[in-house]
Design an enzyme around this catalytic site. Sequence first.
Site, short mmCIF file in Angstrom:
data_model
loop_
_atom_site.label_atom_id
_atom_site.label_comp_id
_atom_site.label_asym_id
_atom_site.label_seq_id
_atom_site.Cartn_x
_atom_site.Cartn_y
_atom_site.Cartn_z
N HIS A 42 29.43 35.26 39.07
CA HIS A 42 30.33 35.19 40.21
C HIS A 42 31.22 36.45 40.17
O HIS A 42 31.51 36.96 39.09
CB HIS A 42 31.18 33.93 40.03
N ASP A 65 32.15 31.06 31.43
CA ASP A 65 32.70 30.63 32.71
C ASP A 65 32.08 29.26 33.03
O ASP A 65 30.92 29.18 33.43
CB ASP A 65 32.33 31.69 33.77
N GLN A 71 31.13 25.88 36.99
CA GLN A 71 30.11 25.02 37.61
C GLN A 71 29.51 24.03 36.62
O GLN A 71 28.58 23.29 36.97
CB GLN A 71 28.97 25.88 38.20
N LYS A 79 36.99 21.94 41.32
CA LYS A 79 35.54 21.70 41.37
C LYS A 79 35.17 20.45 40.58
O LYS A 79 34.00 20.08 40.50
CB LYS A 79 34.79 22.91 40.81
N CYS A 131 29.84 34.76 46.63
CA CYS A 131 30.57 35.59 45.64
C CYS A 131 29.65 36.07 44.53
O CYS A 131 30.07 36.20 43.37
CB CYS A 131 31.77 34.85 45.04
N1 PMP Z 1 32.87 31.28 38.49
C1 PMP Z 1 31.99 30.49 39.09
C2 PMP Z 1 30.63 30.30 38.49
C3 PMP Z 1 32.34 29.84 40.28
O1 PMP Z 1 31.45 29.07 40.90
C4 PMP Z 1 33.63 30.04 40.82
C5 PMP Z 1 34.04 29.40 42.13
N2 PMP Z 1 33.11 29.51 43.17
C6 PMP Z 1 34.52 30.86 40.13
C7 PMP Z 1 34.11 31.46 38.97
C8 PMP Z 1 35.91 31.10 40.63
O2 PMP Z 1 36.63 29.89 40.59
P1 PMP Z 1 38.06 29.78 41.30
O3 PMP Z 1 37.87 30.29 42.69
O4 PMP Z 1 38.36 28.32 41.26
O5 PMP Z 1 39.00 30.59 40.49
#
Ligand code: PMP
Length: 415
Positions: free
Chosen positions: A130, A209, A212, A235, A373
């Site tokens: 991401h 990270d 997910q 999430k 993203c």
């Molecule tokens: N890493 C991953 C794998 C994600 O899916 C996301 C959110 N789409 C993020 C980081 C960023 O998370 P946040 O927007 O809650 O900071």
Amino acid sequence: MQEILEKKIFDVDEIRKDFPILETLSNGRPLIYFDNAATSQKPNSVINALSDYYRNYNANIHRGVYSISIKASEAYENAKNKIKEFINASSEREIIFTRGTTEAINLITYSYGLENIHEGDEIIISEMEHHANIVPWQVLCQKKKAVLKVIPVNNNGELVIEEYQNLLSKRTRIVSLCHISNTLGTINPVKEIIKLAKLNNPETAVIIDGAQAIQHMPVDVMELGADFYVFSSHKMYGPMGIGVLYGKAELLEKMPPYQTGGDMISRVSFNGTSYNDIPMKFEAGTPNVEGAVGMKAAIDYIESIGLKNISTAENELLAYASEKLNEIEGLSVIGNAKNKASVISFTVNGLNAFDIGVMLDGSGVAVRTGLHCTEPLMDRFKIAGTVRASFAFYNTKDEIDVFIIALKKAIEILS
Ligand code: PMP
């Protein structure tokens, strides 16, 4: 008996009653919410915990001598304790509240990164990250003249582990990878990845990270051996605006503060300031007490259902939807990893993902479209974007049937 119990737990009709939004309409149709990877819906217990906090014990924490402040402080600390237990950290000192995954990674890059990365050092990430796990490292590499190395992804959407092994070198200082890809659904073999990094050099810091993963599967940070593990509450059925940085105490203790101000200090004078102990050293200012309260309620809720039950239900939905989608002519699923979570990205020959998303919305079906993203991953697959359906345990096969009918209709109209 156990079977009956599990069946009862998995009465999805009962579970759905816990989520008021699932009873609403969207464009005059029952809302079918398939954007759980972007944010999950919230059960009544979380909504009520937030309301209870504001109605009955809203106060700033850690400095009140009066009852509601003490109660709010206890609730904040109880939430930390809950998270510590949930991910099996060794102490609450290793749990730092952040705004979410993004801020947690930024905290690591600005604190650990600026202190420990030097010219010519190497940082390894992957092609499926991401943007939150790409851009902070790029910025750090620019600042420090360090080198960013990228593990490639194969056609199935899996990390090429042999390539990772080739990238590890005596200059590797950091490895930062997602546990589960938000676009492909791939579940990465993070335990093996961490082991390989540590075998190469025990001093390499490994960041996972978990944005997910935390809502889909049990996570045990001690068993994984991760130095840092980060995730967002929103999430995992909790409120927005709060997340967690887990870090090994021995690393956090040596790291400089990320932000400064109130709460993170031990003593302040105009001759100098000494910092508080961890975790408070990393929690400057009034924290998100409401968020902590809601996040604890979300974990309580997850535990009341059981992560094993959650993943069983989600795997069934994934298998069912994958089968139906694969029957559609011209549709390609992007990401066919052997080990996959309930996220399906797909493209349809000649059609724009955005147009499909808009048409599905007309039928009450909420999906995400675009880059998710993960623009470098789109470049890797040479596509302009995907439609992504991501399921939670409160979704049903009936909803998938409605989605498939709406999708076929959209394809017919747009073609
Ligand atoms: N890493 C991953 C794998 C994600 O899916 C996301 C959110 N789409 C993020 C980081 C960023 O998370 P946040 O927007 O809650 O900071």
